[in-house]
Every structure is written in C-alpha cells, then in structure tokens.
Scaffold this active site. Structure first.
Site, PDB file in Angstrom:
ATOM      1  N   HIS A  83       0.157  -4.390 -13.868  1.00  0.00           N
ATOM      2  CA  HIS A  83      -0.382  -4.799 -12.571  1.00  0.00           C
ATOM      3  C   HIS A  83      -0.061  -6.278 -12.325  1.00  0.00           C
ATOM      4  O   HIS A  83       0.317  -7.002 -13.245  1.00  0.00           O
ATOM      5  CB  HIS A  83      -1.905  -4.591 -12.520  1.00  0.00           C
ATOM      6  CG  HIS A  83      -2.340  -3.179 -12.755  1.00  0.00           C
ATOM      7  ND1 HIS A  83      -2.147  -2.181 -11.836  1.00  0.00           N
ATOM      8  CD2 HIS A  83      -2.954  -2.586 -13.827  1.00  0.00           C
ATOM      9  CE1 HIS A  83      -2.630  -1.032 -12.316  1.00  0.00           C
ATOM     10  NE2 HIS A  83      -3.111  -1.247 -13.531  1.00  0.00           N
ATOM     11  N   ASP A 135      -0.761 -10.182  -5.417  1.00  0.00           N
ATOM     12  CA  ASP A 135      -0.128 -10.916  -4.322  1.00  0.00           C
ATOM     13  C   ASP A 135      -1.250 -11.340  -3.377  1.00  0.00           C
ATOM     14  O   ASP A 135      -1.907 -10.487  -2.771  1.00  0.00           O
ATOM     15  CB  ASP A 135       0.879  -9.996  -3.631  1.00  0.00           C
ATOM     16  CG  ASP A 135       1.331 -10.478  -2.249  1.00  0.00           C
ATOM     17  OD1 ASP A 135       0.951 -11.582  -1.818  1.00  0.00           O
ATOM     18  OD2 ASP A 135       2.070  -9.709  -1.591  1.00  0.00           O
ATOM     19  N   HIS A 144      -2.092 -12.900   0.026  1.00  0.00           N
ATOM     20  CA  HIS A 144      -1.519 -13.278   1.327  1.00  0.00           C
ATOM     21  C   HIS A 144      -1.918 -14.694   1.737  1.00  0.00           C
ATOM     22  O   HIS A 144      -1.246 -15.324   2.538  1.00  0.00           O
ATOM     23  CB  HIS A 144      -1.980 -12.299   2.412  1.00  0.00           C
ATOM     24  CG  HIS A 144      -1.316 -10.963   2.358  1.00  0.00           C
ATOM     25  ND1 HIS A 144      -1.425 -10.047   3.375  1.00  0.00           N
ATOM     26  CD2 HIS A 144      -0.520 -10.387   1.432  1.00  0.00           C
ATOM     27  CE1 HIS A 144      -0.744  -8.956   3.071  1.00  0.00           C
ATOM     28  NE2 HIS A 144      -0.183  -9.132   1.885  1.00  0.00           N
ATOM     29  N   HIS A 148      -3.404  -7.888  -2.941  1.00  0.00           N
ATOM     30  CA  HIS A 148      -3.129  -6.547  -3.465  1.00  0.00           C
ATOM     31  C   HIS A 148      -2.143  -6.596  -4.610  1.00  0.00           C
ATOM     32  O   HIS A 148      -1.432  -7.582  -4.801  1.00  0.00           O
ATOM     33  CB  HIS A 148      -2.625  -5.615  -2.364  1.00  0.00           C
ATOM     34  CG  HIS A 148      -1.348  -6.046  -1.710  1.00  0.00           C
ATOM     35  ND1 HIS A 148      -0.113  -5.765  -2.237  1.00  0.00           N
ATOM     36  CD2 HIS A 148      -1.123  -6.724  -0.553  1.00  0.00           C
ATOM     37  CE1 HIS A 148       0.825  -6.254  -1.427  1.00  0.00           C
ATOM     38  NE2 HIS A 148       0.255  -6.841  -0.407  1.00  0.00           N
ATOM     39  N   CYS A 149      -2.110  -5.524  -5.341  1.00  0.00           N
ATOM     40  CA  CYS A 149      -1.143  -5.368  -6.418  1.00  0.00           C
ATOM     41  C   CYS A 149       0.222  -5.056  -5.813  1.00  0.00           C
ATOM     42  O   CYS A 149       0.320  -4.363  -4.802  1.00  0.00           O
ATOM     43  CB  CYS A 149      -1.593  -4.230  -7.343  1.00  0.00           C
ATOM     44  SG  CYS A 149      -0.689  -4.164  -8.906  1.00  0.00           S
ATOM     45  N   HIS A 167       0.295   1.607  -5.857  1.00  0.00           N
ATOM     46  CA  HIS A 167      -0.896   0.884  -6.310  1.00  0.00           C
ATOM     47  C   HIS A 167      -1.816   0.544  -5.130  1.00  0.00           C
ATOM     48  O   HIS A 167      -3.030   0.688  -5.228  1.00  0.00           O
ATOM     49  CB  HIS A 167      -0.509  -0.384  -7.083  1.00  0.00           C
ATOM     50  CG  HIS A 167      -0.003  -0.108  -8.471  1.00  0.00           C
ATOM     51  ND1 HIS A 167      -0.486  -0.751  -9.587  1.00  0.00           N
ATOM     52  CD2 HIS A 167       0.948   0.746  -8.930  1.00  0.00           C
ATOM     53  CE1 HIS A 167       0.140  -0.307 -10.670  1.00  0.00           C
ATOM     54  NE2 HIS A 167       1.030   0.594 -10.297  1.00  0.00           N
ATOM     55  N   MET A 226      -5.880  -0.670  -4.927  1.00  0.00           N
ATOM     56  CA  MET A 226      -5.726  -1.957  -5.596  1.00  0.00           C
ATOM     57  C   MET A 226      -5.488  -3.073  -4.587  1.00  0.00           C
ATOM     58  O   MET A 226      -4.372  -3.603  -4.453  1.00  0.00           O
ATOM     59  CB  MET A 226      -4.581  -1.866  -6.602  1.00  0.00           C
ATOM     60  CG  MET A 226      -4.751  -2.863  -7.723  1.00  0.00           C
ATOM     61  SD  MET A 226      -4.064  -2.228  -9.265  1.00  0.00           S
ATOM     62  CE  MET A 226      -4.652  -3.513 -10.385  1.00  0.00           C
ATOM     63  N   HIS A 268     -14.873  -0.483  15.314  1.00  0.00           N
ATOM     64  CA  HIS A 268     -15.766  -0.470  16.478  1.00  0.00           C
ATOM     65  C   HIS A 268     -17.188  -0.294  15.956  1.00  0.00           C
ATOM     66  O   HIS A 268     -17.431   0.515  15.073  1.00  0.00           O
ATOM     67  CB  HIS A 268     -15.374   0.694  17.400  1.00  0.00           C
ATOM     68  CG  HIS A 268     -16.359   0.945  18.495  1.00  0.00           C
ATOM     69  ND1 HIS A 268     -16.267   0.328  19.719  1.00  0.00           N
ATOM     70  CD2 HIS A 268     -17.462   1.727  18.560  1.00  0.00           C
ATOM     71  CE1 HIS A 268     -17.265   0.732  20.489  1.00  0.00           C
ATOM     72  NE2 HIS A 268     -18.009   1.584  19.821  1.00  0.00           N
ATOM     73  N   GLU A 306     -14.898  -4.517  22.537  1.00  0.00           N
ATOM     74  CA  GLU A 306     -15.458  -3.206  22.206  1.00  0.00           C
ATOM     75  C   GLU A 306     -14.875  -2.693  20.886  1.00  0.00           C
ATOM     76  O   GLU A 306     -15.575  -2.096  20.078  1.00  0.00           O
ATOM     77  CB  GLU A 306     -15.227  -2.196  23.332  1.00  0.00           C
ATOM     78  CG  GLU A 306     -13.783  -1.971  23.743  1.00  0.00           C
ATOM     79  CD  GLU A 306     -13.648  -0.955  24.903  1.00  0.00           C
ATOM     80  OE1 GLU A 306     -14.398   0.031  24.954  1.00  0.00           O
ATOM     81  OE2 GLU A 306     -12.762  -1.167  25.767  1.00  0.00           O
ATOM     82  N   THR A 307     -13.596  -2.924  20.685  1.00  0.00           N
ATOM     83  CA  THR A 307     -12.862  -2.382  19.539  1.00  0.00           C
ATOM     84  C   THR A 307     -11.795  -3.401  19.189  1.00  0.00           C
ATOM     85  O   THR A 307     -11.156  -3.951  20.079  1.00  0.00           O
ATOM     86  CB  THR A 307     -12.198  -1.039  19.930  1.00  0.00           C
ATOM     87  OG1 THR A 307     -13.215  -0.126  20.363  1.00  0.00           O
ATOM     88  CG2 THR A 307     -11.442  -0.414  18.771  1.00  0.00           C
ATOM     89  N   HIS A 364     -12.117   3.565  15.172  1.00  0.00           N
ATOM     90  CA  HIS A 364     -12.306   4.335  16.400  1.00  0.00           C
ATOM     91  C   HIS A 364     -11.129   5.254  16.758  1.00  0.00           C
ATOM     92  O   HIS A 364     -10.983   5.671  17.905  1.00  0.00           O
ATOM     93  CB  HIS A 364     -12.682   3.440  17.588  1.00  0.00           C
ATOM     94  CG  HIS A 364     -13.451   4.154  18.665  1.00  0.00           C
ATOM     95  ND1 HIS A 364     -12.930   5.212  19.381  1.00  0.00           N
ATOM     96  CD2 HIS A 364     -14.704   3.987  19.136  1.00  0.00           C
ATOM     97  CE1 HIS A 364     -13.825   5.630  20.259  1.00  0.00           C
ATOM     98  NE2 HIS A 364     -14.913   4.908  20.132  1.00  0.00           N
TER      99      HIS A 364
HETATM  100 CU   LIG Z   1       1.059  -7.774   1.152  1.00  0.00          CU
HETATM  101 CU   LIG Z   2     -16.716   5.017  20.961  1.00  0.00          CU
HETATM  102 CU   LIG Z   3      -1.579  -2.454  -9.902  1.00  0.00          CU
HETATM  103 MG   LIG Z   4     -12.024  -2.808  26.592  1.00  0.00          MG
END
Ligand SMILES: [Cu+2]
Ligand SMILES: [Cu+2]
Ligand SMILES: [Cu+2]
Ligand SMILES: [Mg+2]
Ligand SMILES: [Cu+2]
Ligand SMILES: [Cu+2]
Ligand SMILES: [Cu+2]
Ligand SMILES: [Mg+2]
Ligand SMILES: [Mg+2]
Ligand SMILES: [Mg+2]
Ligand SMILES: [Mg+2]
Ligand SMILES: [Mg+2]
Ligand SMILES: [Mg+2]
Ligand SMILES: [Mg+2]
Ligand SMILES: [Mg+2]
Lengths: 346, 346, 346
Positions: B98, B101, B103, B138-139, B149, B154, B259, B283-284, B310
C-alpha cells in the site's frame, strides 16, 4: 442560404492572418495579450476518415472521423473580437458528409447549418469570437450521425483569449509558459461474442453496431488524444519547476474530472468562460460533457505527474491518463520522505 | 530516493503535536482558528485489510482495504502552513503493498511515490499544507491496483483550515458546532450466475472479478461510511435546532451530489477549496469523483433529515443515505401542516 | 403530528393570491420584481396516474405518476418571503400514496413528512420561501417508492425570485421576456426478451421490473417534458432576436448538462441559487441530479436552435432535445457563410 437577405458587412479593412494548425497536445503560435486590433484569422480543416489504433494491447481500432487527422482536432486560438474564417474541405474519398459546430460562435447551430460538406466539397465560414473562453467544436451532421461522429473523434477546441490576456479574480495578469491541450475521447467500440473488438474494413461499417454500443452510455475506452498512451512514455508532456502550464481539457460528449496527481489547479476555469473569475487551489475539476475548461498550474517539484480523469477506473482501465515529466530541484520543505520504507520496528 | 540531492530543511524549531485519529463520521479534535504558528502534526495510519459487511440484507461483503480499519479512513485536520507527518505501517499479515497519495500535498504523486510499504514495512512522509480546503487521500500502488484499492475503501479526507478559520464571501467568520464526515464509497461486488454476491476467503482473491465488475462503471453499492445503514438508525447523526454542522463529503472515485432533505447548503465549498468563496443557499451540491467538498448548514427545524446522494436510485437502492436526528422546537412560520391528510371533500 | 406542540403563527394579515398552474414549458403569470409585501400564494396539485407515450416510434409508454397530469409538474413562482400554500389531492382511483418534498422549503423532509395522501385524501401544507433560487420538488413516499415515483415523472420546479428581481454579478437588474421551463426526465422502461418495451395494464404493475431497470443506473430514455419530441416540431419553443429567455432546467434524479446549440448561457445560475452571482458566457452548464438551474440568453440570430443535454447520445438516442425557433434578422458580422458548400478546387 440563411444569409441571403441579411445586410452585407465589409470587413476588408481588417488584417488577415493565417494560423498554422499543429497537432495536439500542442497549441498554435499566439500572443497571450493581443497587439493591435481585431483580425480575421484564417484556418483550414480537412475532414479525414482514418483507421486509428485505440489500444495496442487489445488491438482495439476505430475508423476515426477527424479534423486534420488528429483526435482531438487542432486547437484554434484567437482573441475576443477577432474573426475566425474556416475553410472546411471534405476529400473525395470520404464516406461521410461532415460539418462543424463551434460552441464559441453565435447562430446557425454554431455554423453547423452552413458547413455541410459532402465528399469532394468545401465551404468557408466566418464567425466573430464574442465570448472569451475555451470552447468545444464538433461535427454535427444531424440525427444519430451527431453522436456517432462526435464519438468517433470529430471534435476539438477553440480558445478565445481576452484581448488583454487572462486574469485572476483580482484582475492581476496571469501568464503561462506552455499549453497542454488534452482532448478526452469516449469510444464505444463494438465487440463480438468472444469480447474481441470487431475489425471493420472501412469508415462507417461500424455504424449500426456503434449505435448499439453507444446506447449503453458506457464507453469501452476513454482516452486522451485519441489512444491509450498517447501522452505517456515517449509522448509524455515535459515541463520544469517554476514553469506554468495552462491545461486545456476538452470533452465533447461525456463528463470528466481532471486531476493532476501531485499538483493542483491553481487557477481553474471549470466552465471554460474567461468572463468568470477562476476557481483556485482545486484538487479535481469538472468538465461537463460538451465543453472545454482550463486549469493553470505552476510546478513546484520535479518528477513525474500523472494527469488523469479521476474516476480512476476510467483513468487506468479505460485509458484516461497522461504524464508530465518535470525537471528541477526537489523542495524538502514542501515534502520530505523522512523515513524511506523499511521493516517495521527498526 | 527522490530527495537525496535536495537541500535539507531544518524544522526542529517547530512545535510537534500528535493528532489522535478517530472513526468517521467523527473528526479529530482541532481549533477552528489556529493559535500560534505552524506546527508539525503527527498522525499514524495502519493499512488494515479486513472483511466488512456492505449490506446485511443481501449478505454482501468485501475484503476492504483500509487505513486504520474504517471506510473512509480517518480525517486529518490541520491549518494552512502546518506540516503533516504521517507514519504509515503495513502489518506483516497483509496481502498487498500500500501507499498514500495526498491530494492536499505537492510533489511525488502526492507522496505516493515515497510511501510504498510492503507487508511488514513502515515509512514516514512529511508534507506542508499549502492549500486550504478539504482534500481526498487514497492508496495508489500503481496500474490497475489504483482503482482496485480505491474501490475497496482505501481513501479518506484531510481538511486544511485557513489559519484564521472559515469565511463567507464577504470575509465574515463562519464557525461550526460539529463536523459530519461522510465518505461515499462505490463498490463493484462480483456476483455469481444466480446474482448472489461471491464470498471470498481472503483479501485480493476477488481481484480479477473486481476488475471485470469495475469496468462496467456501474457500482453495485454506493454507501456512506462503508456500509448500507452505517449512518442511520442507531448510528444516525445527531444535532439540534440552532446548531451548525459542517458536512465534509469525500468521494475518491465517482461523482456524487449530496442533498440534505428538508435542509440546504447555506455555505458550500463544492470544489473543496477554502480560497474560493462558498456558494450559498444550495439545494444539491456536486462532488467530483476524486475530491472532497464541504457544506455548512444551521438547523432551523427539529425532526429527521435524510442526507443523500440525490441520484435517488443510488440513495435508496445502492445505499447512499444517512440520517440526522435534530432536537428542538418546530417553527410554524417556516412550515405548517395546515390540514393533515384527510378524506377529500370534507 | 409534528407541529402540535409548536407555537401558532398568525398570518391572517397577509394577502392571499391563487396562482393558476399552467402546463410546462409555460410558467405561471408572475411579477419579476415583487410589488407589495409578502403574500400567501395558494396552489393546488392533483396527483394523477396516467398512461403516457414516451416515444411514439418505439411504442414506449409509461404509467406516469404526475402532479396535475404533466411531466414535469407545473412550475410555481413566488418571491422570497412569500408563503406557498399547497393543497395536494390524491384521487380515489389512484393506485399509490403520494406526497411532496419541496427542496425550497425547510423542515419535515421538505414537507414530505406532512403530506402523505392516500387515494381519496387531501392535505394542505404551507411553507415559507426563504431561499431565492430555482428548486426541484418531487414525490418521496419512502423507501424504493422514492426513486420509483421520481423516475415515473413525479417532480417539478419552484422558482423563488428575489423580491427585487434577478441581478448580475455587479448588481444590475436582469429581466427576461419569456421563460422556458424544461424538466428532463430519466425513464427506465422494462423490456422483454426481444427488446420490446413491456406494456402494463395499470399504474404500479411495472414496479418490480422498474426497480431492476433502475438499478442499472442507465436510463432507456432521457426526455424533455415527458416524451421524445415534446418540444420539437409543432411544439418547438418560439422566440425572436433581441428577446431574452430564462431557461429553467430541472432534473430531479440524474445529472445533466444543457447546451443551446448556436447560443450560450449569458447568465447561468448552475446551482440554481439566486444568492450566488451567475456565471457568464457559458457553452454548457451542469445540473446536478436533484436540482434545478437557470440560464438566461438573449437571441442575436434568427433560425432554429437546438437545446440539448450535451451528452449527445442522451440528446439524440435517448431523447433529450428541444428546439427554439427564433424570428429576426441575420447578422453577417456575427457569422457569415462566406462560401456555401461547393465542389472543391473551383
Ligand atoms: Cu487521487
Ligand atoms: Cu429531493
Ligand atoms: Cu492500498
Ligand atoms: Mg436549484
Ligand atoms: Cu463528421
Ligand atoms: Cu455541441
Ligand atoms: Cu408519488
Ligand atoms: Mg500488445
Ligand atoms: Mg452570442
Ligand atoms: Mg468551455
Ligand atoms: Mg438480512
Ligand atoms: Mg502546490
Ligand atoms: Mg476538495
Ligand atoms: Mg411510429
Ligand atoms: Mg432554511
């Protein structure tokens, strides 16, 4: 002809320049800040239908439909207020009618309604670049031919720079040292009953099978610049610490989410419009299917950076990966391997 | 080793603090506004491979690959300018190599290139948090192992707060009473010919089948915090009217659209960057695959709130639902049941 | 009943107005800038279950679940600070229980918890519009019925205008000449072994088959306003050069990316919130599944504009296309067909 009854315009006072088209991931020569007034920028596209390898490892091939032979088609760069004058020619030996829809233009289905060229035909379209940003163009011959041509590679990008160049959200000038022009292409390659990609003899022979494959909405491949590995290994992009790259990502059909592994989007025009302030400090940005966006990054560390569609299945199993190889001095303040991997409990 | 030739940095003058990792949906203890200058924040991850129930009702299980045993991995919280110093250990009895990384970091594939630990190994990585925001980690061991992975759990999130805390678009301070840390995980569980989920004896035994399932791009499950129901019923999140919750949503691979049913995103950092002004009144919101975002809401009504992806098919049939149970006084001005359901025409 | 113990509110001093519901793509009569203070706006929805043709060409039909008989349901328009008072009635002859969740409202699952009406029942819900923007509403009866009802058409949009109307990012007033209200609907129609759409005798008979189809996450149709061709041909939208259209795009379940072929989004509220500045000059905008957004455009050229979901497979093969037919004078400065298609080398 739509324009018959319209008032004529006289643009004969404007300077004309030819823009030499170059192969992606290169961008044509251009000024970041425009000198002088509006110009007519002449470009030429030849619609080329050609058998292309999509993935050597599986012998996946496609009769690609292209502008000037590449997937994506060449990038055009102008400034706001300039005119693009495109000559589009369709060779005699083509199978299909083609045309072009410029998202950056206004009217006539983006010019699509005025540029239907049959094999052996040519046409000339002029449009004014009124909206600064990066925009997709693509073939749109009508009906099911629209997704068929677009999903066979017939698309690319135009960049319309503000006359005074790019700016951050505070109005400060932003400049770049290089452009990386990446077109992501979703392919829907028909397979036979054994799961082998079917080999077709000529362009268009895959039409009916392709529509069936497209209807699943799940691509067999999603690649950068036409093929798996087109931007890795010998073809990797190159840069150096301190250099600023403007990454143009075009996807004419399907959503994608670019990410620079080990780097960021310092300034990101996700929606592609330069009349909006760029977002900043992004890990991953989103390109809506049917659009182009831009992200700017200044390298701070040397090494290999993978640039991927961060649906990692699409990046690794479907092909959407590129590499930047960056020269320069490592900065241990930003990152340091304090202890290299070693047996535990040492 | 990449860093061999680089100038050494002396950070011995910086204070060191250990950050105790806690299980999601909890967040570690932290200051919203930093007191004092930059610190080195020490954290420890153990890569644990364990059989987890994904959905009790269908007996769906996965040999999850995890950091510290949970899906998502624990949240790390630091301030801009701080350093994260991670010790990553891979137990002797693991099947896989493993790495990690981040970000949020800069260089060496986000640290992935410097942290490949085989079973029985450990490594230490230090990186500087220069970009405020919420970011996925993440791995990424290489090749098809990357999506494998990541799609086995992961991954997790780091929050890098501005030193002076969160702000709205006008620069006013924003504070929260609690954090809800939600990791959405897309699983691609292989099925046998009868549509039953295949049971595997050990981690990695599902490798080839999983790649086939992943290639469809259609998950069998999309769950919050590792399993169907992990954040409902007894495990529901709790809050009260007047309290402000910061919802951190991480999705390391696949797009999602959170949402809050009955509520909103008052302040939303969709792209996850705290150098951008939050969007408001949403809303979302949209979390790009391979990113984390944040949304802030102050509860105005008591009752149960469902928090969902949603795409309601994914929320209900694939599992992407959580609950908030909120105490307090109902406000009839905001909403009133004027007439409760009754026979028509009464 | 949730509201039993809550303090009563007296709104008897507020004016009451009835808003007549109209069929999409029309919007109800409304003021762009509110005159007077807050009002109670009364609307009535009848939950209608009806067999609808989805695509004449393939005889695809669905027992749609609707509000007032249309897909999407009617648009409601109020101003911030107004109250919506909805009477929801479920006819005796219905198969299903229905309710309504307003994303624009606050509490009780958006009102879903207070509006469960069985066949033969009615209820009245009042909620205060505190968030300006465009918002989805939809049926949410619980469990798998939620995606089932939503994917059978039971959704629509509310627009909550700022009292002083829409504004650009600099605070200048934005007004429109017309509204185009487009609801995009993803359908998952079950097919028999020959690939023919199964015909069902009554609402709900497709329940189990539909859940199986929905679980694939791949719709068989994605259409505007309920059916293939609902907004093309005789039903095309009409406008003229110089007129400004506000395009409201609602998608209650699945992400989409609207694009106006030959035009743009001059002002785009992608996330649908009017407390955020609109994005500008967009080629394609993104509507998160479970949200509504708005885009404003002023036509500059006559002709036919296609308005599409720019996943072109969804636009053309799945149905997500509409047309605007625009009258006026062509502007050769913006675009000119310099050379109409002709044989090459002339
Ligand atoms: Cu990435
Ligand atoms: Cu809804
Ligand atoms: Cu891994
Ligand atoms: Mg809207
Ligand atoms: Cu073509
Ligand atoms: Cu297009
Ligand atoms: Cu219903
Ligand atoms: Mg080979
Ligand atoms: Mg225009
Ligand atoms: Mg663009
Ligand atoms: Mg059970
Ligand atoms: Mg950096
Ligand atoms: Mg983020
Ligand atoms: Mg027919
Ligand atoms: Mg509220």
């Amino acid at each position: 002809k739509t324009t018959v009854s319209a008032a004529t315009v006289d643009l004969s006072h404007l300077p004309r320049v030819k823009q030499e088209m170059v192969m992606p991931p290169m961008a044509p020569k251009h000024e970041q800040v425009a000198t002088g007034g509006p110009k007519i920028v002449e470009v030429s596209f030849v619609t080329e239908e050609r058998l292309m390898v999509v993935d050597e490892d599986t012998d996946a091939k496609i009769w690609a439909l292209t502008y000037n032979g590449s997937v994506p088609g060449p990038m055009i760069i102008v400034h706001e207020g300039d005119y693009v004058e495109l000559t589009i020619s369709n060779p005699e030996n083509s199978v299909f009618e083609h045309n072009i829809d410029f998202h950056a233009s206004t009217g006539a289905l983006g010019g699509g309604g005025l540029t239907h060229v049959l094999p052996g035909e040519e046409a000339v379209l002029r449009w004014k670049a009124t909206k600064p940003g990066v925009f997709v163009y693509h073939c749109a011959p009508g009906g099911a031919m629209i997704p068929y041509h677009v999903c066979h590679g017939m698309n690319g990008a135009v960049m319309v720079l503000p006359r005074d160049g790019l700016k951050d959200g505070d109005g400060n000038a932003l400049t770049y040292d290089q452009i990386a022009y990446i077109g992501e292409q979703d392919y829907y390659l028909p397979m036979d009953e054994d799961g082998e990609y079917i080999q077709y003899e000529s362009a268009g022979e895959d039409y009916s099978d392709s529509l069936d494959a497209m209807r699943t909405l799940i691509p067999t491949h999603s690649v950068f610049n036409g093929a798996v590995g087109a931007l890795t290994g010998e073809n990797a992009l190159k840069s150096k610490v301190g250099d600023t790259v403007l990454m143009i990502h075009a996807q004419a059909n399907r959503d994608t989410r670019p990410h620079l592994i080990g780097g960021h989007g310092n300034f990101v025009w996700e929606g592609g419009s330069f009349t909006d302030s760029p977002q900043t400090g992004m890990e991953t940005w989103f390109i809506r299917g049917g659009s182009a966006g831009a992200a700017m990054y200044t390298f701070e560390q040397p090494g290999v950076y993978a640039y991927v569609n961060h649906n990692l299945i699409e990046a690794v199993l479907l092909g959407a990966s590129a590499h930047f190889v960056v020269e320069g001095e490592w900065d241990n303040d930003l990152m340091e391997q304090v202890v290299a991997p070693r047996p535990m409990g040492v």
